[in-house]
Design a protein around this motif. Structure first.
Motif, PDB file in Angstrom:
ATOM      1  N   GLY A 190     -13.657  21.345   1.059  1.00 57.55           N
ATOM      2  CA  GLY A 190     -13.745  19.938   0.774  1.00 57.55           C
ATOM      3  C   GLY A 190     -13.888  19.710  -0.825  1.00 57.55           C
ATOM      4  N   MET A 191     -14.282  20.598  -1.332  1.00 51.88           N
ATOM      5  CA  MET A 191     -14.301  20.633  -2.938  1.00 51.88           C
ATOM      6  C   MET A 191     -12.941  20.642  -3.392  1.00 51.88           C
ATOM      7  N   LEU A 192     -12.395  21.786  -2.981  1.00 46.13           N
ATOM      8  CA  LEU A 192     -10.863  22.181  -3.597  1.00 46.13           C
ATOM      9  C   LEU A 192     -10.096  21.057  -3.347  1.00 46.13           C
ATOM     10  N   PHE A 193     -10.010  20.302  -1.795  1.00 38.60           N
ATOM     11  CA  PHE A 193      -9.256  19.231  -1.377  1.00 38.60           C
ATOM     12  C   PHE A 193      -9.480  18.186  -2.494  1.00 38.60           C
ATOM     13  N   SER A 194     -10.736  17.803  -2.681  1.00 34.28           N
ATOM     14  CA  SER A 194     -10.937  16.407  -3.531  1.00 34.28           C
ATOM     15  C   SER A 194     -10.601  16.741  -4.848  1.00 34.28           C
ATOM     16  N   PHE A 195     -10.957  17.997  -5.449  1.00 32.04           N
ATOM     17  CA  PHE A 195      -9.865  18.364  -6.843  1.00 32.04           C
ATOM     18  C   PHE A 195      -8.502  18.313  -6.935  1.00 32.04           C
ATOM     19  N   THR A 196      -7.820  18.958  -6.064  1.00 30.64           N
ATOM     20  CA  THR A 196      -6.415  19.017  -5.660  1.00 30.64           C
ATOM     21  C   THR A 196      -5.775  17.428  -5.764  1.00 30.64           C
ATOM     22  N   ILE A 197      -6.680  16.631  -5.044  1.00 31.27           N
ATOM     23  CA  ILE A 197      -6.187  15.340  -4.736  1.00 31.27           C
ATOM     24  C   ILE A 197      -6.257  14.295  -5.910  1.00 31.27           C
ATOM     25  N   SER A 198      -7.506  14.732  -6.599  1.00 29.64           N
ATOM     26  CA  SER A 198      -7.805  13.942  -8.001  1.00 29.64           C
ATOM     27  C   SER A 198      -6.671  14.575  -8.837  1.00 29.64           C
ATOM     28  N   PHE A 199      -6.766  15.625  -8.958  1.00 29.19           N
ATOM     29  CA  PHE A 199      -5.538  16.148 -10.069  1.00 29.19           C
ATOM     30  C   PHE A 199      -4.022  15.536  -9.834  1.00 29.19           C
ATOM     31  N   ASP A 200      -3.820  15.430  -8.621  1.00 33.89           N
ATOM     32  CA  ASP A 200      -2.465  15.225  -8.472  1.00 33.89           C
ATOM     33  C   ASP A 200      -2.276  13.526  -8.305  1.00 33.89           C
ATOM     34  N   ASP A 201      -3.299  12.771  -8.150  1.00 29.95           N
ATOM     35  CA  ASP A 201      -3.156  11.337  -7.993  1.00 29.95           C
ATOM     36  C   ASP A 201      -2.574  10.762  -9.275  1.00 29.95           C
ATOM     37  N   ILE A 202      -1.424   9.623  -8.875  1.00 34.36           N
ATOM     38  CA  ILE A 202      -1.075   8.848  -9.860  1.00 34.36           C
ATOM     39  C   ILE A 202      -1.124   7.363  -9.627  1.00 34.36           C
ATOM     40  N   THR A 203      -0.777   7.257  -8.327  1.00 34.05           N
ATOM     41  CA  THR A 203      -0.827   5.724  -7.861  1.00 34.05           C
ATOM     42  C   THR A 203      -2.233   5.008  -8.204  1.00 34.05           C
ATOM     43  N   VAL A 240       2.688  22.389 -10.094  1.00 28.85           N
ATOM     44  CA  VAL A 240       2.893  22.871  -8.654  1.00 28.85           C
ATOM     45  C   VAL A 240       1.975  24.337  -8.242  1.00 28.85           C
ATOM     46  N   LEU A 241       2.061  25.169  -9.370  1.00 29.73           N
ATOM     47  CA  LEU A 241       1.464  26.289  -9.416  1.00 29.73           C
ATOM     48  C   LEU A 241       0.009  26.160  -9.369  1.00 29.73           C
ATOM     49  N   ILE A 242      -0.567  24.913  -9.808  1.00 29.40           N
ATOM     50  CA  ILE A 242      -1.903  24.457  -9.830  1.00 29.40           C
ATOM     51  C   ILE A 242      -2.536  24.303  -8.398  1.00 29.40           C
ATOM     52  N   THR A 243      -1.574  23.210  -7.904  1.00 28.18           N
ATOM     53  CA  THR A 243      -1.936  22.463  -6.628  1.00 28.18           C
ATOM     54  C   THR A 243      -1.400  23.529  -5.192  1.00 28.18           C
ATOM     55  N   VAL A 244      -0.848  24.487  -5.675  1.00 26.09           N
ATOM     56  CA  VAL A 244      -0.474  25.413  -4.504  1.00 26.09           C
ATOM     57  C   VAL A 244      -1.582  26.794  -4.631  1.00 26.09           C
ATOM     58  N   ALA A 245      -1.917  26.977  -5.700  1.00 24.56           N
ATOM     59  CA  ALA A 245      -2.892  28.150  -6.005  1.00 24.56           C
ATOM     60  C   ALA A 245      -4.341  27.713  -5.536  1.00 24.56           C
ATOM     61  N   GLY A 250      -8.745  28.636  -2.100  1.00 26.04           N
ATOM     62  CA  GLY A 250     -10.079  28.179  -1.059  1.00 26.04           C
ATOM     63  C   GLY A 250      -9.801  28.689   0.354  1.00 26.04           C
ATOM     64  N   ALA A 251      -8.594  28.749   0.887  1.00 30.00           N
ATOM     65  CA  ALA A 251      -8.514  29.113   2.221  1.00 30.00           C
ATOM     66  C   ALA A 251      -8.892  30.627   2.366  1.00 30.00           C
ATOM     67  N   ALA A 252      -8.688  31.496   1.323  1.00 26.71           N
ATOM     68  CA  ALA A 252      -8.729  32.863   1.148  1.00 26.71           C
ATOM     69  C   ALA A 252     -10.506  33.066   1.305  1.00 26.71           C
ATOM     70  N   LEU A 253     -10.926  32.195   0.442  1.00 26.64           N
ATOM     71  CA  LEU A 253     -12.416  32.350   0.127  1.00 26.64           C
ATOM     72  C   LEU A 253     -13.195  31.976   1.522  1.00 26.64           C
ATOM     73  N   ALA A 254     -12.602  31.032   2.059  1.00 23.11           N
ATOM     74  CA  ALA A 254     -13.319  30.447   3.437  1.00 23.11           C
ATOM     75  C   ALA A 254     -13.301  31.534   4.537  1.00 23.11           C
ATOM     76  N   ARG A 255     -11.999  31.967   4.689  1.00 23.57           N
ATOM     77  CA  ARG A 255     -11.752  33.212   5.489  1.00 23.57           C
ATOM     78  C   ARG A 255     -12.714  34.350   5.388  1.00 23.57           C
ATOM     79  N   ARG A 256     -13.055  34.726   4.209  1.00 28.56           N
ATOM     80  CA  ARG A 256     -13.595  35.855   3.687  1.00 28.56           C
ATOM     81  C   ARG A 256     -15.061  35.607   4.110  1.00 28.56           C
ATOM     82  N   LEU A 257     -15.581  34.339   3.677  1.00 28.19           N
ATOM     83  CA  LEU A 257     -16.988  33.925   4.067  1.00 28.19           C
ATOM     84  C   LEU A 257     -17.152  33.870   5.486  1.00 28.19           C
TER      85      LEU A 257
END
Length: 264
Positions: A190-203, A240-245, A250-257
């Motif tokens: 959720g934290m990564l989702f919110s950061f990515t959405i905020s970082f990409d938002d323009i409207t 693109v690199l930031i929003t994809v990476a 986050g998915a890799a960390l979540a699976r590891r945890l």
């Protein structure tokens, strides 16, 4: 049946190709040595990425986007975890109404939400400011955190928490030592989702930002109004690199945890 599935696969590939081909072209042209974005390319070069680093306006926009994204993710995650706990673990009057209000920003078009918040704050005679921009991003990203954490919390048995409290742990100790570790993958997601959405938002950012403050998306928009510079391609590649990476990390960390918790 085999022919039908083959056509579905072909259609899916064509749709995704149509969606991502422009992004691939932008990323490819960001390494073009020529100032004119055309094919065939005259050579490969990192000159436009160097130009980004030397552009003070873009650096300021990156700094603003990072600060805004970090603050948004912290606030949205904190409020989202508390809201998810209230929705899943407690019953209170108006629970369904509160639950609907929490996810309503997802259902409302972002431009409508942006205009509504802007008009409301103008009615209250609150000027545009960075806190207003931050509040708008929190409102827009909070539902994503609530839904992700709530889905994880539903799968955590309450008996674990009851057992900890029956052994003398306080509710706060139970949360930090039992509940939070169990739902940590969802919290990080959720934290990564919110950061990515905020970082990409323009409207919403275009409506809420004060004068003189630019984020990376609004900086790109401002640059496009003047001319199509090769720096825009480089900036788009970095975005693109930031929003994809971030989601992949986050998915890799979540699976590891999650695997580590299953192993324990």
């Amino acid at each position: 049946m085999g022919f039908g599935w083959s056509m579905i696969r072909l259609g899916t590939i064509l749709v995704y190709g149509f969606m991502f081909a422009p992004v691939a072209v932008v990323m490819l042209l960001s390494f073009n040595a020529s100032q004119f974005g055309s094919f065939p390319m005259e050579g490969l070069s990192f000159r436009w990425f160097v130009a980004l680093w030397e552009n003070d306006a873009i650096i300021r926009a990156f700094r603003t986007s990072l600060i805004l994204g970090v603050l948004t993710s912290i606030i949205s995650t904190t409020l989202g975890v508390l809201a998810a706990l209230a929705m899943v673990r407690h019953d209170f009057p108006g629970k369904r109404l509160v639950s609907t209000a929490l996810v309503a920003p997802i259902l409302v078009p972002e431009v409508v939400l942006a205009v509504a918040l802007l008009l409301f704050l103008q009615f209250l005679e609150v000027p545009k400011s960075f806190p207003m921009l931050l509040a708008g991003h929190v409102i827009f990203t909070l539902p994503f955190v609530v839904l992700v954490v709530q889905a994880r919390l539903v799968g955590i048995r309450k008996e674990y928490e009851d057992a900890a409290m029956s052994l003398g742990a306080s509710p706060i100790q139970t949360f930090f030592q039992i509940t939070l570790p169990l739902m940590l993958p969802a919290v990080l997601a959720g934290m990564l989702f919110s950061f990515t959405i905020s970082f990409d938002d323009i409207t919403g950012t275009l409506f809420w930002k004060p004068g003189g403050v630019e984020t990376v998306p609004t900086q790109i928009f401002s640059m496009l109004r003047n001319s199509i510079s090769p720096e825009i391609n480089a900036l788009g590649t970095v975005m693109v690199l930031i929003t994809v990476a971030l989601p992949l990390t986050g998915a890799a960390l979540a699976r590891r945890l999650a695997s580590r918790m299953r192993g324990n």
